[in-house]
Design an enzyme around this catalytic site. Structure first.
Site: not given
Length: 417
Positions: A85, A88, A152
């Site tokens: 993640s 991101k 997330s």
């Protein structure tokens, strides 16, 4: 007729040569340049040998001090690894580059469409993290970023890409260009959310990404002020929180089968009592590919313990310390000593290298500048000029007259320059 006398001729010739020799030799030796002094670097250079940060051997890890442009410690693999993640954060930064947002502002609105809702259904079915959305809901840019960063949310990563760039493919092209502009050459993204193992980077570049995250006011504000609710009072869990009691502020924490456990965080450690440094030691660190959360926690706690030991300062260059010993052919000696003290966080000096550069000179007064010393760390170079601690004077006429070889040799060398 005068007769030629060989003896008289030779006597006159010898006298002429003697007079000529005296006429040349004396000025050459008495007025010519002196040979240069020689220098020997100190056997033990007075710089601190502080312990560095403790990094784990699993996966890859790196540490960068706040304000620095490169990590000063790297552990484990130096290859690009899947970063889960953390990808991101690239999405958030690239979107904010295309669609700037003022801190505290809500920004433009995105109406949740069919693709956005289908993403939520698909990611939820696959067990990936999501934040729930429904068709025709209105989400502001700020709310989408909060869901992405704190929750997330995989579906919001795609939604932000469509909103800002018209589609995921267009976003990927923009992200590639943005990463190149930032010099993050080892980071590549194959999706918006890091579920793809091809979204990867080296620990070194990911720590630099952390610095960019902290420098973005909107993201820093979101991380510092987690919301209690988003659209329609919908709750969002702060997935970034991790070991806050140890001074850790999580930026991204995630797991995938291919990436393992990945953590990107900042941390702050107070300076020890009695240190000349009053500000806390602040830094960012990353762990990629940790096998499990127990291993990650042990590694992070070991790093924080080493940070506490390295939060103070140690001298890199000590004022008055000898960095070279000077000597001359006529027996004069002196030391080249530092003028300006330089210090550095103890944690960041373990890899320091030192370089002493001295000028060519023959004589000099007390305090004459004769060169410099530079101590390099990954955070930058620290320099001080070097000066003589005692005078090196001309040896005088007797030494010059009785040492013609070095004096005349120096003169001839100077004429050839």
């Amino acid at each position: 007729m005068a007769t030629f006398r060989v003896g008289r001729f030779l006597g006159v010739l010898a006298g002429a040569v003697a007079i000529l020799a005296v006429g040349v030799y004396a000025p050459a030796t008495l007025l010519g340049p002196l040979p240069a002094a020689s220098a020997t670097p100190a056997d033990s250079l007075p710089t601190a040998d502080a312990a560095g940060p403790v990094l784990g051997e699993n996966g890859a890890s790196a540490v960068i001090l706040s304000g620095d442009t490169a990590p000063f410690a790297i552990g484990g693999s130096t290859d690009p690894l899947p970063m889960a993640s953390i990808a991101k954060l690239v999405t958030a930064l690239v979107v904010l580059d295309a669609k700037p947002l003022e801190p505290g502002a809500a920004g433009e609105t995105r109406v949740i469409g069919t693709e956005d809702y289908q993403d939520y259904i698909d990611y939820s079915r696959d067990g990936a993290r999501t934040v729930v959305v429904f068709p025709n809901e209105k989400w502001t840019q700020r709310e989408m970023l909060q869901a992405l960063i704190l929750g997330s949310s995989n579906n919001h990563a795609d939604t932000l890409a469509r909103w800002a760039f018209g589609g995921v493919d267009a976003y990927l092209a923009a992200a590639s260009s943005w990463l190149a502009e930032q010099g993050l050459d080892t980071i590549s993204v194959a999706d918006t959310n890091g579920l793809s193992p091809e979204s990867r980077g080296t620990a070194a570049d990911v720590t630099r990404l952390a610095a960019l995250v902290q420098a973005e006011p909107v993201i820093a504000e979101i991380l510092a002020n987690p919301p209690s609710a988003l659209v329609n009072n919908r709750g969002v869990t702060n997935t970034t929180a991790y070991l806050a009691e140890d001074g850790v502020t999580g930026i991204s924490r995630s797991y995938t089968d291919e990436a393992g456990v990945c953590l990107l965080f900042t941390a702050s450690v107070p300076a020890p009592a009695g240190s000349t440094e009053t500000e806390p030691l602040t830094f960012s660190a990353v762990y990629l590919g940790s096998p499990d959360y127990d291993t990650l926690e042990a590694d992070v706690r070991a790093l924080m313990a080493s940070a506490a030991a390295g939060a103070g300062t140690v001298p890199l260059i000590e004022k008055g310390a000898t960095y070279a010993t000077i000597s001359t052919p006529w027996g004069a000696t002196a030391s080249a000593v530092a003028i300006t003290p330089q210090e550095r966080r103890a944690w960041a000096t373990h890899d320091a290298s030192i370089d002493v550069q001295l000028d060519d000179f023959s004589t000099g007064s007390v305090g004459a500048i004769v060169g410099s010393v530079t101590v390099a760390t990954t955070g930058g170079e620290h320099r001080s000029r070097l000066q003589l601690d005692r005078a090196i004077t001309d040896p005088g006429a007797l030494w010059r007259l009785t040492n013609p070889v070095p004096v005349i040799g120096t003169l001839l060398a100077s004429l050839q320059e």
